[in-house]
Design an enzyme around this catalytic site. Structure first.
Site, PDB file in Angstrom:
ATOM      1  N   LYS A  84       1.747  -2.531  -3.050  1.00 50.13           N
ATOM      2  CA  LYS A  84       0.971  -1.632  -2.189  1.00 50.13           C
ATOM      3  C   LYS A  84      -0.336  -2.303  -1.791  1.00 50.13           C
ATOM      4  O   LYS A  84      -0.994  -2.930  -2.622  1.00 50.13           O
ATOM      5  CB  LYS A  84       0.701  -0.331  -2.944  1.00 50.13           C
ATOM      6  CG  LYS A  84      -0.009   0.732  -2.131  1.00 50.13           C
ATOM      7  CD  LYS A  84      -0.233   1.988  -2.971  1.00 50.13           C
ATOM      8  CE  LYS A  84      -0.900   3.092  -2.183  1.00 50.13           C
ATOM      9  NZ  LYS A  84      -1.107   4.299  -3.008  1.00 50.13           N
ATOM     10  N   SER A 159       0.708   8.543  -1.071  1.00 56.05           N
ATOM     11  CA  SER A 159       0.269   7.476  -0.187  1.00 56.05           C
ATOM     12  C   SER A 159       1.034   6.162  -0.373  1.00 56.05           C
ATOM     13  O   SER A 159       0.980   5.299   0.492  1.00 56.05           O
ATOM     14  CB  SER A 159      -1.219   7.202  -0.424  1.00 56.05           C
ATOM     15  OG  SER A 159      -1.413   6.692  -1.743  1.00 56.05           O
ATOM     16  N   SER A 183       0.649  10.046  -5.686  1.00 54.67           N
ATOM     17  CA  SER A 183       0.978   9.046  -4.661  1.00 54.67           C
ATOM     18  C   SER A 183       2.073   8.050  -5.013  1.00 54.67           C
ATOM     19  O   SER A 183       2.503   7.289  -4.146  1.00 54.67           O
ATOM     20  CB  SER A 183      -0.282   8.275  -4.260  1.00 54.67           C
ATOM     21  OG  SER A 183      -1.059   9.031  -3.373  1.00 54.67           O
TER      22      SER A 183
END
Lengths: 501, 98
Positions: A84, A159, A183
């Site tokens: 990420k 996210s 997330s």
């Protein structure tokens, strides 16, 4: 079998036996990305040359091991993965999905990245995220939204939507994400993969770009539970560079996996089946609970009475911490700087006004308000006190049961654009995941079925530092159901394609 | 209770955010709605409840005071939008005498 649909453990076995090379595995992942990422858009940055260089090094190491008979090889040798884009990767762009960090090249690796590297992984690239991890759909990325591999008109969740979608779309064998209020778990549920959020303090956050420091944690996204156990055993453990990372021994999470959960006490929090929950999701999760019972676990209703306060508590505490953490983006040390500012305050204000997107500005404003003179006691301090009540709810529940089981998200993946204009509606996506971060505990989302062809996640919540038990429950459930063998069929658009059918 | 325009402008000043007129109006509405929603917390009596700032029991984590290599200055300055020698450059913060 397609190389791109292997789990990390399966690929590792083939590599060790010499049945596939790390270069072949990496090339197949890169080919897959070329074939599907124009639809999915999981990646912000690709690092194909670096990946092939790492893969060649892995192959040399594997060949040397075969010659010498060495068996104790690093656990991720030659495994292509994604990270990420809120985790620092030395010399590889790290944007946090924000314009304000466009072009930023970190001078060092995050500890978790360093540990993956030491374990021999191959970095394919950096995945899309809501800006500074603030969001539940990956639509708040300043670059582009990621699409759900099961239905390209829908969000992947967020996210860590890029990491979840990359694993679901078979672009990467596994990925790292981060979980501040859900997330990792929520996008895992919406994309039909396994998402693990370790206990606060279990994994180092050095090199994780901070959002809300009392809540942030690094987690894993994988195709099955055993891969999550493997990755956690690699990234967990003390780090002197993060003073919130606890010095406790790291158990072998893989060895703790067992299909046997007879007699285990599983609490079912009644507040997690409330209004606003999709009836199809509820039916699917209730079916999963019956499956746990079939496996011999004892289900017990429990109450977490302050659950409905978690959302307002979270949306005061997380923005307050964010408004402080994001003060560092001022156009001086790195990132975007507003051109032509001839005075320092003006440089700060214009840089931030130009560089931050709507959600980051909204939360910075909200957090600044909650911390400001005259409002601190009524908002921030009040939220911290209610946070104590939420923790106490979990303490009481865990006196009676070993783990809790609940839905991960109240709905399946929603259409792109459906919630962007209504922040409160978007925040409700995290209603079943936020409390866990406020209490600092561990949780995992595991696929438990489909509603209208879209994946549903079962969430197992555990005591602090008891990842071994939630992994065991998730593993027992997974191994007794077919869901982890279902893959999205990107070539024909949408639909469920159980492996082997 | 809705936020006034002046309040929104004041928060933006504290947060060092340049906002457009349109953003100020939008945030006035959205922040008011979120704060209204957060008002449910006032229903709980928390008089005797201690606040939670963080969840782990650690305090005053110490480490040995040993010299170890720092990041190279060139690497640290490499991302600076504006630099001179080994310094970050910023616009003037003090008034320059004419």
């Amino acid at each position: 079998m397609e190389l791109t649909s292997l789990t990390i453990l399966e690929a590792g076995r083939l590599l060790r036996r010499g049945e596939v090379s790390a270069v072949e595995l990496t090339e197949s992942a890169l080919d897959r990305i070329v074939a599907v990422d124009n639809q999915v858009r999981a990646f912000l940055t690709l690092t194909p040359e670096f990946a092939l260089e790492q893969a060649r090094a892995a192959d040399e190491r594997l060949a040397a091991a075969r010659r010498s008979g060495e068996e104790d090889l690093p656990a991720l040798l030659g495994i292509p993965m994604a990270i990420k884009d809120v985790l620092c990767t030395e010399g590889v762009p790290t944007t946090c999905g924000s314009r304000i960090l466009e072009g930023f090249l970190p001078p060092y690796d995050a500890t978790v990245v360093e540990r993956l590297e030491r374990a021999g992984y191959v970095l394919l690239g950096k995945t899309n995220t809501d800006e500074f991890a603030m969001g539940s759909s990956t639509e708040n990325s300043a670059y582009f939204p990621t699409r759900n591999p099961w239905d390209l008109s829908r969000v992947p969740g967020g996210s860590s939507g890029g990491s979840a979608a990359a694993v679901a779309a078979h672009e990467a064998l596994g990925a790292l994400g981060t979980d501040t209020g859900g997330s990792v778990r929520q996008p895992a549920a919406l994309c039909g993969v396994v998402g693990l959020k370790p206990t606060y303090g279990r994994v180092s956050r050095y090199g994780l770009v901070a959002f809300a420091s009392s809540l942030d944690q690094v987690g894993t996204l994988t195709r099955d539970v055993a891969d999550s156990a493997l990755l956690l055993s690699i990234i967990a453990g003390h780090d002197v560079r993060d003073s919130t990372c606890v010095d406790l021994p790291v158990p072998s999470y893989l060895e703790a996996l067992s299909p046997e959960i007879a007699g285990l006490r599983i609490g079912v929090p009644e507040e997690y089946f409330g209004p606003g929950m999709d009836p199809g999701v509820e039916a699917t999760v209730r079916q999963a609970l019956r499956q746990l019972e079939t496996l011999g676990a004892q289900l017990e209703p429990v109450s977490l009475p302050h659950t409905s306060y978690a959302l307002p508590v979270y949306y005061l505490i997380a923005p307050a911490e964010a408004s402080s953490n994001l003060a560092r983006y001022d156009g001086v040390k790195y990132g975007h700087a507003a051109p032509g500012a001839d005075e320092l305050w003006e440089l700060y204000k214009r840089t931030r006004g130009e560089g931050f997107g709507a959600e980051v500005k909204r939360r910075t404003m909200l957090g600044t308000y909650a911390l400001s003179a005259g409002y601190y006691d009524a908002f921030y301090l009040k939220a911290q006190k209610v946070r104590t009540l939420i923790r106490q709810d979990f303490d009481r529940a865990f006196e009676k049961v070993d783990v809790l089981a609940a839905p991960t998200s109240p709905t399946v993946a929603f259409p792109i654009g459906a919630r962007v204009e209504d922040p409160l509606q978007m925040y409700l996506s995290d209603i079943y995941t936020l409390s866990l971060n406020l209490a600092g505990l561990c949780g995992i989302s595991v696929p438990c079925g489909f509603v209208d062809g879209l994946p549903v996640g079962l969430q197992i919540l555990g005591r602090a530092f008891d990842e071994a038990t939630i992994l065991r429950v998730a593993y027992a459930y997974e191994q007794s159901t077919p869901w982890h063998t279902c893959h999205p069929n990107l070539s024909v658009g949408q639909g469920v394609d159980p492996a082997g059918s | 209770m809705p936020l006034t325009r002046q309040e929104v402008e004041h928060i933006a000043e504290l947060a060092k955010l340049a906002l457009s007129q349109e953003e100020i109006e939008r945030f006035q509405e959205q922040l008011s709605a979120i704060l209204d929603y957060a008002a449910v917390l006032q229903r709980l009596d928390t008089e005797a409840i201690p606040p939670t700032a963080q969840v782990i029991e650690l305090r005053n984590v110490m480490r040995a005071d040993e010299v170890s290599p720092s990041l190279p200055v060139e690497d640290v300055l490499g991302n600076a939008p504006s630099r001179r020698d080994s310094f970050f450059c910023v616009p003037p913060v003090i008034e320059v005498a004419p």
